[in-house]
Design a protein around this motif. Sequence first.
Motif, PDB file in Angstrom:
ATOM      1  N   GLY A 145      27.687  15.436  45.751  1.00 37.92           N
ATOM      2  CA  GLY A 145      26.538  15.988  46.449  1.00 37.92           C
ATOM      3  C   GLY A 145      26.457  15.671  47.926  1.00 37.92           C
ATOM      4  N   GLY A 146      27.386  14.876  48.440  1.00 41.65           N
ATOM      5  CA  GLY A 146      27.333  14.499  49.852  1.00 41.65           C
ATOM      6  C   GLY A 146      27.372  15.671  50.793  1.00 41.65           C
ATOM      7  N   GLY A 147      27.978  16.785  50.368  1.00 40.63           N
ATOM      8  CA  GLY A 147      28.044  17.967  51.219  1.00 40.63           C
ATOM      9  C   GLY A 147      26.675  18.523  51.568  1.00 40.63           C
ATOM     10  N   LEU A 148      25.644  18.183  50.780  1.00 44.33           N
ATOM     11  CA  LEU A 148      24.286  18.623  51.087  1.00 44.33           C
ATOM     12  C   LEU A 148      23.785  18.032  52.396  1.00 44.33           C
ATOM     13  N   LEU A 149      24.427  16.981  52.878  1.00 45.68           N
ATOM     14  CA  LEU A 149      24.042  16.397  54.162  1.00 45.68           C
ATOM     15  C   LEU A 149      24.221  17.394  55.302  1.00 45.68           C
ATOM     16  N   CYS A 150      25.067  18.396  55.098  1.00 46.22           N
ATOM     17  CA  CYS A 150      25.318  19.409  56.125  1.00 46.22           C
ATOM     18  C   CYS A 150      24.546  20.697  55.883  1.00 46.22           C
TER      19      CYS A 150
ATOM     20  N   THR B 253      33.067  18.393  48.973  1.00 52.60           N
ATOM     21  CA  THR B 253      32.152  19.409  49.495  1.00 52.60           C
ATOM     22  C   THR B 253      32.094  19.463  51.014  1.00 52.60           C
ATOM     23  N   PHE B 254      33.033  18.803  51.689  1.00 51.67           N
ATOM     24  CA  PHE B 254      33.232  19.008  53.127  1.00 51.67           C
ATOM     25  C   PHE B 254      34.537  19.760  53.376  1.00 51.67           C
TER      26      PHE B 254
ATOM     27  N   LEU C 189      38.290  15.120  59.265  1.00 53.89           N
ATOM     28  CA  LEU C 189      36.875  15.457  59.409  1.00 53.89           C
ATOM     29  C   LEU C 189      36.492  15.573  60.879  1.00 53.89           C
ATOM     30  N   TRP C 190      37.061  14.704  61.717  1.00 61.44           N
ATOM     31  CA  TRP C 190      36.770  14.741  63.154  1.00 61.44           C
ATOM     32  C   TRP C 190      37.126  16.114  63.746  1.00 61.44           C
ATOM     33  N   LEU C 191      38.349  16.570  63.476  1.00 59.58           N
ATOM     34  CA  LEU C 191      38.789  17.839  64.046  1.00 59.58           C
ATOM     35  C   LEU C 191      37.964  18.996  63.479  1.00 59.58           C
ATOM     36  N   THR C 192      37.580  18.887  62.214  1.00 55.15           N
ATOM     37  CA  THR C 192      36.755  19.924  61.600  1.00 55.15           C
ATOM     38  C   THR C 192      35.396  20.026  62.279  1.00 55.15           C
ATOM     39  N   LEU C 193      34.760  18.891  62.500  1.00 52.47           N
ATOM     40  CA  LEU C 193      33.447  18.901  63.142  1.00 52.47           C
ATOM     41  C   LEU C 193      33.538  19.369  64.590  1.00 52.47           C
ATOM     42  N   ARG C 194      34.609  18.975  65.274  1.00 53.54           N
ATOM     43  CA  ARG C 194      34.739  19.352  66.682  1.00 53.54           C
ATOM     44  C   ARG C 194      35.044  20.843  66.855  1.00 53.54           C
TER      45      ARG C 194
ATOM     46  N   ALA D 154      28.560  24.916  59.710  1.00 56.53           N
ATOM     47  CA  ALA D 154      29.513  25.815  59.044  1.00 56.53           C
ATOM     48  C   ALA D 154      29.918  25.257  57.683  1.00 56.53           C
ATOM     49  N   LEU D 155      30.123  23.935  57.605  1.00 61.72           N
ATOM     50  CA  LEU D 155      30.451  23.315  56.322  1.00 61.72           C
ATOM     51  C   LEU D 155      29.288  23.451  55.355  1.00 61.72           C
ATOM     52  N   GLY D 156      28.071  23.228  55.855  1.00 61.34           N
ATOM     53  CA  GLY D 156      26.902  23.353  55.003  1.00 61.34           C
ATOM     54  C   GLY D 156      26.730  24.756  54.457  1.00 61.34           C
ATOM     55  N   GLU D 157      27.008  25.746  55.270  1.00 67.03           N
ATOM     56  CA  GLU D 157      26.886  27.132  54.827  1.00 67.03           C
ATOM     57  C   GLU D 157      27.930  27.466  53.759  1.00 67.03           C
ATOM     58  N   MET D 158      29.126  26.890  53.871  1.00 64.25           N
ATOM     59  CA  MET D 158      30.143  27.110  52.845  1.00 64.25           C
ATOM     60  C   MET D 158      29.700  26.539  51.504  1.00 64.25           C
TER      61      MET D 158
END
Length: 509
Positions: free
Chosen positions: A292-297, A321-322, A378-383, A389-393
Motif C-alpha cells: 500500500g505504500g504507493g498510496l503515498l503518491c 506500487t512505485f 526511484l531518484w531518476l523516476t521522481l526527477r 504520475a506514479l500515483g495516477e498509475m
Amino acid sequence: MIQTDGAFGRPTRHAPPLLNARHAEDYWQQATRCIDLVRRKMASVDRPFTGAHPEELKRLFEGIDLDAPLGELRPALEELERVYLDDAVYFHHPRYVAHLNCPIVLPGILAEAILAPINSSLDTFDQSAGGTFIEQSLIDWTANRIGLGQDADGVFTSGGTQSNLMALMIARDHYGAALADHGDNKHEGLPADYRRLRILGSEVSHFSLQKSAAILGLGYQAVMPVACDDHFRMDPAALKARLEECLAMSLIPIAVVATAGTTDFGSIDPLEEIAALCRAHGIWLHVDAAYGGGLLCSRRYRHRLAGIEHADSVTVDYHKTFFQPVSCSAFLVRRRSDLRHVTHHADYLNPLCQAEAGTPDQVNKSLQTTKRFDALKLWLTLRIMGADALGEMFERVIDLAGEAHDELARHPAFEVLLDPPMSTLVFRYRPADLCETELDELNAYVRAALSRNGEAVIAATRVDDKRYLKFTLLNPDTRLEDLTAIVERIVHHGRAWCEAQAPTRAAAS
C-alpha cells in the motif's frame, strides 16, 4: 600487448575484460547488443508465459558445462535466449495478473544502466559519495510523505521481508534496552523472559512475521494472530482482547504489526484505532506498507493510509506500487536513535570516530554491509516523471479492480469474495451443483490450464480452506477487456473440466 577479440571475447593475461577506459567502446557495443535483444523480445511477446513446465525447462540445461565457456557474447546470448528469455514470465504483459510484480517505468531501467557499471556500494560514504545523499534524500522524502516527523530516518533494503525483520528486531531490542536489569541485546543476548515476548499481527499478515520471529530467536509461537473483520482488516476489538489476554497470561507484547495492503486481499488495517491501542499499552507499532505504500503518491486515495503517521516504523516497497525494478525498498523509523540497534562499528570500514565526525555511512543503519545503489532508480523516476504520475498509475489499477469486481459480481457462475480495497480481486468460478472438493479441483485446474496455454497468469489462495483465484492488478496498461477475456477462458476451461468429470459424477450418484 597481445590483443583480444573484444573486451567480452576471449580474455588474455594482459587484457582482461574489465570495464575501464580501455574497454569503454567495447562496453558500448556489447551493451547495445544486449539491449537490442531485450527490445526484440519485448516487442514480440504475445503472451505472459509460454506455459513451460519445470521438467521441460530443466532439460534445456542438460549438457551445459559451466567449466567450458563459450568465449564470446553472441553464442552466450543465443544460449541465454533459449534457456531464459524464450520462456520468461513477462510482467509487462496485460494478462499477467498474478503476484505483486509490476511493469517498470523507463527511468528506473535507465538508472539500472547507470548504477550497474559504476557499481557503487552504499555501505560507506567513501564508496558512494553522492549516492549516499541520493539515498538519504529519498528516505527523507518518504518519511515526509508518511508524516513521521523531523527525527525520522531509514535505509534502503532488499525488500519487505528484510524491512519487516529490521522492524521486529528493533522492537525486540527496544524492549530489551528498557529493562532495568539488562544492558542491551547486542552485548548480553536475549533477556531472561524472552520466551514470553509476543508479536501481534492480523491473521492474514505477511509470512515474514513468522520467519522474522524464528530468525530473532523467538520462534513461530511468538507471533499471535489477531482476528479480522469481514473485509480482512485487523479487528481493533480483537486486538484489544489479545492484548488483555497477554497481560492475563503474563506474556509481553513487544510489537503490533498493522498491514497497509495484505498480499491476498489488499486490505488496509484500521491504522488510527490500532495506533491508539499501541500508544495506550506502550507497544511498538510497525506498519507493513510494502503493497500500500504507493498510496503515498496518490491524490485520490492517500486518505486510505490515515494513521500511518503514528507508526514507530514502516515498510515501503518501491518495486511494487512505485513501478521500480527489483529490488527497491525501504525501512523507516520515527526516531533515528532506534537505528542504533543495528549499528556496529568496524575500524576497517565505519569506525566510531568517523560517525562522530559526521560522516554519513549507511551501513550504520543497515543489516546489509554491501548495499546496491537501488535508490538511483526511484531518484531518476521522481526527477523525470514526478510522484503524481506514479500515483495516477496506481490509481488506474485500483479503479480497474473496482470495475472488474462489478463485472464478476454480475456473473452468475462466479463468487467474488469482497469489494477490493486496493488492486487485488479474489474470486472463484462456481458453477452450480458442485461440492467444495470439486470446486477446489475445478479452480486449480482452471488456473493451471490458463498458464499452460499461455493465455494468462493468475494467482490463487485459500480462504477458510477453500481455493480461490486472484487477480493482482499492477499494470496500468491492463484494460477491462483483458480481464473479461481471461474470465471467458476461465469459463471455457471450467466447462471442459465439468464435462470431463460428468461420467465419474454420474457413476458416483
